[in-house]
Scaffold this motif. Structure first.
Motif, mmCIF file in Angstrom:
data_model
loop_
_atom_site.group_PDB
_atom_site.id
_atom_site.type_symbol
_atom_site.label_atom_id
_atom_site.label_comp_id
_atom_site.label_asym_id
_atom_site.label_seq_id
_atom_site.Cartn_x
_atom_site.Cartn_y
_atom_site.Cartn_z
ATOM 1 N N THR A 1 4.467 75.044 17.620
ATOM 2 C CA THR A 1 3.773 74.764 16.357
ATOM 3 C C THR A 1 4.471 75.447 15.191
ATOM 4 O OG1 THR A 1 1.689 74.561 17.532
ATOM 5 C CG2 THR A 1 1.562 74.913 15.172
ATOM 6 N N THR A 2 4.873 76.696 15.370
ATOM 7 C CA THR A 2 5.575 77.426 14.311
ATOM 8 C C THR A 2 6.890 76.734 13.961
ATOM 9 O OG1 THR A 2 4.604 79.478 15.097
ATOM 10 C CG2 THR A 2 6.500 79.676 13.644
ATOM 11 N N TYR A 3 7.620 76.307 14.975
ATOM 12 C CA TYR A 3 8.886 75.607 14.752
ATOM 13 C C TYR A 3 8.669 74.302 13.984
ATOM 14 C CZ TYR A 3 12.913 72.671 15.706
ATOM 15 O OH TYR A 3 13.973 71.824 15.563
ATOM 16 N N LEU A 4 7.668 73.514 14.393
ATOM 17 C CA LEU A 4 7.414 72.232 13.722
ATOM 18 C C LEU A 4 6.899 72.419 12.296
ATOM 19 C CD1 LEU A 4 5.894 70.157 16.644
ATOM 20 C CD2 LEU A 4 8.153 69.911 15.604
ATOM 21 N N GLN A 5 6.114 73.471 12.065
ATOM 22 C CA GLN A 5 5.643 73.726 10.698
ATOM 23 C C GLN A 5 6.808 74.065 9.780
ATOM 24 O OE1 GLN A 5 2.649 76.756 11.170
ATOM 25 N NE2 GLN A 5 1.004 75.272 10.934
ATOM 26 N N LYS A 6 7.766 74.824 10.277
ATOM 27 C CA LYS A 6 8.935 75.149 9.461
ATOM 28 C C LYS A 6 9.819 73.930 9.250
ATOM 29 C CE LYS A 6 9.154 80.006 10.709
ATOM 30 N NZ LYS A 6 9.904 81.041 11.427
ATOM 31 N N LYS A 7 9.928 73.088 10.273
ATOM 32 C CA LYS A 7 10.785 71.909 10.178
ATOM 33 C C LYS A 7 10.231 70.880 9.198
ATOM 34 C CE LYS A 7 13.017 68.352 12.893
ATOM 35 N NZ LYS A 7 13.277 67.801 14.212
ATOM 36 N N PHE A 8 8.922 70.626 9.258
ATOM 37 C CA PHE A 8 8.314 69.606 8.400
ATOM 38 C C PHE A 8 7.696 70.176 7.130
ATOM 39 C CE2 PHE A 8 8.142 67.555 12.618
ATOM 40 C CZ PHE A 8 8.911 66.454 12.321
ATOM 41 N N GLN A 9 7.699 71.493 6.963
ATOM 42 C CA GLN A 9 7.166 72.145 5.769
ATOM 43 C C GLN A 9 5.726 71.722 5.471
ATOM 44 O OE1 GLN A 9 8.833 74.522 4.006
ATOM 45 N NE2 GLN A 9 10.438 74.363 5.547
#
Length: 74
Positions: free
Chosen positions: A28-36
């Motif tokens: 989730t942390t990775y995807l939040q950073k990727k999609f802002q």
């Protein structure tokens, strides 16, 4: 406990589900950073919580209960 105690089935399905949350936090942390977007984390939470997580745990306990009852010889 709410499912295991009435069914008299002690399995680790709930514990395994809780342990799967550890890598889910990293994803989730990775995807939040990727999609802002914080909506990604919200969507993942509701998908896992409502569709995959608790219903799957209930179905696994029910499956174990039915298999145990079916294997009894009365």
């Amino acid at each position: 406990l709410c499912i295991a105690v009435p069914c008299h089935v002690f399995k680790l399905w709930a514990f395994i589900g809780i342990m799967f949350q550890v890598p889910l936090v990293l994803i989730t942390t990775y995807l939040q950073k990727k999609f802002q977007s914080s909506m990604v984390g919200n969507m993942i939470f509701w998908f896992i919580f409502c569709i995959f997580g608790q219903p799957m745990c209930v179905l696994l306990y029910y499956h174990d209960l039915m298999n145990r009852k079916g294997s009894r010889i009365d």
